[in-house]
Design a protein around this motif. Structure first.
Motif, PDB file in Angstrom:
ATOM      1  N   PRO A 178       1.565   5.008   0.981  1.00  0.00           N
ATOM      2  CA  PRO A 178       1.077   5.877   2.050  1.00  0.00           C
ATOM      3  C   PRO A 178       0.385   7.149   1.539  1.00  0.00           C
ATOM      4  O   PRO A 178      -0.383   7.761   2.261  1.00  0.00           O
ATOM      5  CB  PRO A 178       2.340   6.221   2.840  1.00  0.00           C
ATOM      6  CG  PRO A 178       3.477   5.931   1.927  1.00  0.00           C
ATOM      7  CD  PRO A 178       3.013   4.874   0.978  1.00  0.00           C
ATOM      8  N   PHE A 179       0.632   7.518   0.308  1.00  0.00           N
ATOM      9  CA  PHE A 179       0.046   8.739  -0.236  1.00  0.00           C
ATOM     10  C   PHE A 179      -1.274   8.483  -0.953  1.00  0.00           C
ATOM     11  O   PHE A 179      -1.887   9.401  -1.494  1.00  0.00           O
ATOM     12  CB  PHE A 179       1.026   9.408  -1.217  1.00  0.00           C
ATOM     13  CG  PHE A 179       1.352   8.565  -2.428  1.00  0.00           C
ATOM     14  CD1 PHE A 179       0.558   8.609  -3.561  1.00  0.00           C
ATOM     15  CD2 PHE A 179       2.453   7.719  -2.411  1.00  0.00           C
ATOM     16  CE1 PHE A 179       0.862   7.833  -4.667  1.00  0.00           C
ATOM     17  CE2 PHE A 179       2.755   6.935  -3.524  1.00  0.00           C
ATOM     18  CZ  PHE A 179       1.956   6.991  -4.644  1.00  0.00           C
ATOM     19  N   LEU A 180      -1.767   7.248  -0.937  1.00  0.00           N
ATOM     20  CA  LEU A 180      -2.844   6.842  -1.817  1.00  0.00           C
ATOM     21  C   LEU A 180      -4.024   6.233  -1.068  1.00  0.00           C
ATOM     22  O   LEU A 180      -3.849   5.503  -0.106  1.00  0.00           O
ATOM     23  CB  LEU A 180      -2.295   5.796  -2.796  1.00  0.00           C
ATOM     24  CG  LEU A 180      -3.133   5.426  -3.985  1.00  0.00           C
ATOM     25  CD1 LEU A 180      -3.226   6.592  -4.956  1.00  0.00           C
ATOM     26  CD2 LEU A 180      -2.520   4.225  -4.680  1.00  0.00           C
ATOM     27  N   ILE A 181      -5.224   6.526  -1.553  1.00  0.00           N
ATOM     28  CA  ILE A 181      -6.448   5.874  -1.099  1.00  0.00           C
ATOM     29  C   ILE A 181      -7.081   5.233  -2.335  1.00  0.00           C
ATOM     30  O   ILE A 181      -7.283   5.914  -3.341  1.00  0.00           O
ATOM     31  CB  ILE A 181      -7.447   6.885  -0.517  1.00  0.00           C
ATOM     32  CG1 ILE A 181      -6.884   7.592   0.699  1.00  0.00           C
ATOM     33  CG2 ILE A 181      -8.778   6.210  -0.184  1.00  0.00           C
ATOM     34  CD1 ILE A 181      -7.695   8.804   1.131  1.00  0.00           C
ATOM     35  N   GLY A 238      -6.299  15.042  -3.254  1.00  0.00           N
ATOM     36  CA  GLY A 238      -7.604  14.588  -3.696  1.00  0.00           C
ATOM     37  C   GLY A 238      -7.664  14.278  -5.186  1.00  0.00           C
ATOM     38  O   GLY A 238      -8.706  13.888  -5.706  1.00  0.00           O
ATOM     39  N   GLU A 293      -6.883   7.747  -5.356  1.00  0.00           N
ATOM     40  CA  GLU A 293      -6.880   9.175  -5.024  1.00  0.00           C
ATOM     41  C   GLU A 293      -5.673   9.535  -4.160  1.00  0.00           C
ATOM     42  O   GLU A 293      -5.351   8.827  -3.199  1.00  0.00           O
ATOM     43  CB  GLU A 293      -8.174   9.501  -4.276  1.00  0.00           C
ATOM     44  CG  GLU A 293      -8.295  10.933  -3.856  1.00  0.00           C
ATOM     45  CD  GLU A 293      -9.572  11.169  -3.069  1.00  0.00           C
ATOM     46  OE1 GLU A 293      -9.472  11.659  -1.920  1.00  0.00           O
ATOM     47  OE2 GLU A 293     -10.663  10.865  -3.590  1.00  0.00           O
ATOM     48  N   HIS A 294      -5.021  10.631  -4.499  1.00  0.00           N
ATOM     49  CA  HIS A 294      -3.917  11.141  -3.683  1.00  0.00           C
ATOM     50  C   HIS A 294      -4.502  11.653  -2.372  1.00  0.00           C
ATOM     51  O   HIS A 294      -5.435  12.466  -2.372  1.00  0.00           O
ATOM     52  CB  HIS A 294      -3.179  12.258  -4.425  1.00  0.00           C
ATOM     53  CG  HIS A 294      -1.869  12.593  -3.820  1.00  0.00           C
ATOM     54  ND1 HIS A 294      -1.754  13.320  -2.655  1.00  0.00           N
ATOM     55  CD2 HIS A 294      -0.604  12.300  -4.214  1.00  0.00           C
ATOM     56  CE1 HIS A 294      -0.477  13.475  -2.358  1.00  0.00           C
ATOM     57  NE2 HIS A 294       0.247  12.856  -3.278  1.00  0.00           N
ATOM     58  N   LYS A 295      -3.973  11.183  -1.239  1.00  0.00           N
ATOM     59  CA  LYS A 295      -4.524  11.540   0.068  1.00  0.00           C
ATOM     60  C   LYS A 295      -4.504  13.044   0.340  1.00  0.00           C
ATOM     61  O   LYS A 295      -5.430  13.571   0.934  1.00  0.00           O
ATOM     62  CB  LYS A 295      -3.750  10.833   1.189  1.00  0.00           C
ATOM     63  CG  LYS A 295      -4.110   9.404   1.391  1.00  0.00           C
ATOM     64  CD  LYS A 295      -3.336   8.817   2.557  1.00  0.00           C
ATOM     65  CE  LYS A 295      -3.654   7.359   2.752  1.00  0.00           C
ATOM     66  NZ  LYS A 295      -2.854   6.758   3.841  1.00  0.00           N
ATOM     67  N   GLU A 296      -3.454  13.704  -0.079  1.00  0.00           N
ATOM     68  CA  GLU A 296      -3.326  15.126   0.241  1.00  0.00           C
ATOM     69  C   GLU A 296      -4.047  16.035  -0.745  1.00  0.00           C
ATOM     70  O   GLU A 296      -4.705  16.987  -0.337  1.00  0.00           O
ATOM     71  CB  GLU A 296      -1.851  15.512   0.336  1.00  0.00           C
ATOM     72  CG  GLU A 296      -1.153  14.879   1.517  1.00  0.00           C
ATOM     73  CD  GLU A 296       0.324  15.247   1.578  1.00  0.00           C
ATOM     74  OE1 GLU A 296       0.744  16.214   0.910  1.00  0.00           O
ATOM     75  OE2 GLU A 296       1.050  14.546   2.297  1.00  0.00           O
ATOM     76  N   ASN A 329       0.835  -1.190   0.000  1.00  0.00           N
ATOM     77  CA  ASN A 329       0.000   0.000   0.000  1.00  0.00           C
ATOM     78  C   ASN A 329       0.872   1.242   0.000  1.00  0.00           C
ATOM     79  O   ASN A 329       1.862   1.325   0.732  1.00  0.00           O
ATOM     80  CB  ASN A 329      -0.914   0.014   1.216  1.00  0.00           C
ATOM     81  CG  ASN A 329      -2.025  -0.995   1.102  1.00  0.00           C
ATOM     82  OD1 ASN A 329      -2.306  -1.493   0.023  1.00  0.00           O
ATOM     83  ND2 ASN A 329      -2.656  -1.299   2.211  1.00  0.00           N
ATOM     84  N   ARG A 347     -10.468   3.728  -3.615  1.00  0.00           N
ATOM     85  CA  ARG A 347     -11.864   3.797  -3.208  1.00  0.00           C
ATOM     86  C   ARG A 347     -12.773   3.560  -4.406  1.00  0.00           C
ATOM     87  O   ARG A 347     -12.332   3.691  -5.552  1.00  0.00           O
ATOM     88  CB  ARG A 347     -12.168   5.157  -2.598  1.00  0.00           C
ATOM     89  CG  ARG A 347     -11.898   6.299  -3.570  1.00  0.00           C
ATOM     90  CD  ARG A 347     -12.478   7.613  -3.091  1.00  0.00           C
ATOM     91  NE  ARG A 347     -12.133   8.728  -3.929  1.00  0.00           N
ATOM     92  CZ  ARG A 347     -12.677   9.001  -5.128  1.00  0.00           C
ATOM     93  NH1 ARG A 347     -13.588   8.195  -5.640  1.00  0.00           N
ATOM     94  NH2 ARG A 347     -12.306  10.065  -5.815  1.00  0.00           N
TER      95      ARG A 347
END
Length: 167
Positions: A4-7, A74, A69-72, A2, A9
């Motif tokens: 860390p910068f990514l979601i 969007g 999606e980039h966590k920071e 995974n 969904r």
């Protein structure tokens, strides 16, 4: 792994324009048989895809579209689509549930960072949760190694395509 910068969904209606733009990396301006050949072809597939997405996002048990999606920021950096077909049972797929992976795309400047792998792992978990016995995809040469590490093997079957000009 995974990122860390990514979601990862489920894609939403708000992602429609971005999903179309990402898929354009596969369908516009390439040498592939299925690629649009004219600006009109591009406009037609984009409109049809937008309509298809609108009617399938989060409404179908047989279609699962993911967004990375980039966590920071969007920003949607990538996407992938899974489709389940009901086919006649076969030795490797007794329930007839067959999975198809489409449109695994990552924004070019974000490639080779594990985003496509993470999207695929999520799709494969979804297929497994739906008791899908066989999953098929069409690959580019650049993505072959990724898919092979995820357990996909080159088929010795020939893929023949008949494409209607006006379809």
């Amino acid at each position: 792994m995974n990122q860390p910068f990514l979601i990862v969904r489920p894609a939403m209606v708000a992602d429609l324009n971005r999903l179309v733009e990402l898929r354009a990396y596969l369908l516009d301006g390439t040498e592939a048989m299925y690629s649009s050949k004219t600006p009109e072809d591009s406009m037609r597939w984009r409109a049809a895809y937008r309509t298809w997405l609108s009617s399938h996002l989060n409404t179908s048990n047989c279609v699962h579209v993911l967004a990375a999606e980039h966590k920071e920021t969007g920003e949607v950096l990538g996407c992938a689509t899974a489709i389940i077909d009901q086919r006649a049972p076969a030795p490797g797929c007794l329930n007839g549930l067959s999975g198809w992976v489409q449109s695994v795309v990552v924004e070019p400047q974000w490639r080779n960072r594990g985003i496509a792998r993470q999207l695929m792992q999520n799709l494969l978990r979804w297929f497994a949760s739906c008791s899908v016995g066989s999953v098929v995809l069409q690959s580019t040469e650049a993505a072959d190694k990724l898919y092979q590490t995820l357990g996909f093997a080159t088929s010795d079957e020939r893929l023949l395509i008949r494409q209607e000009a006006s379809a």
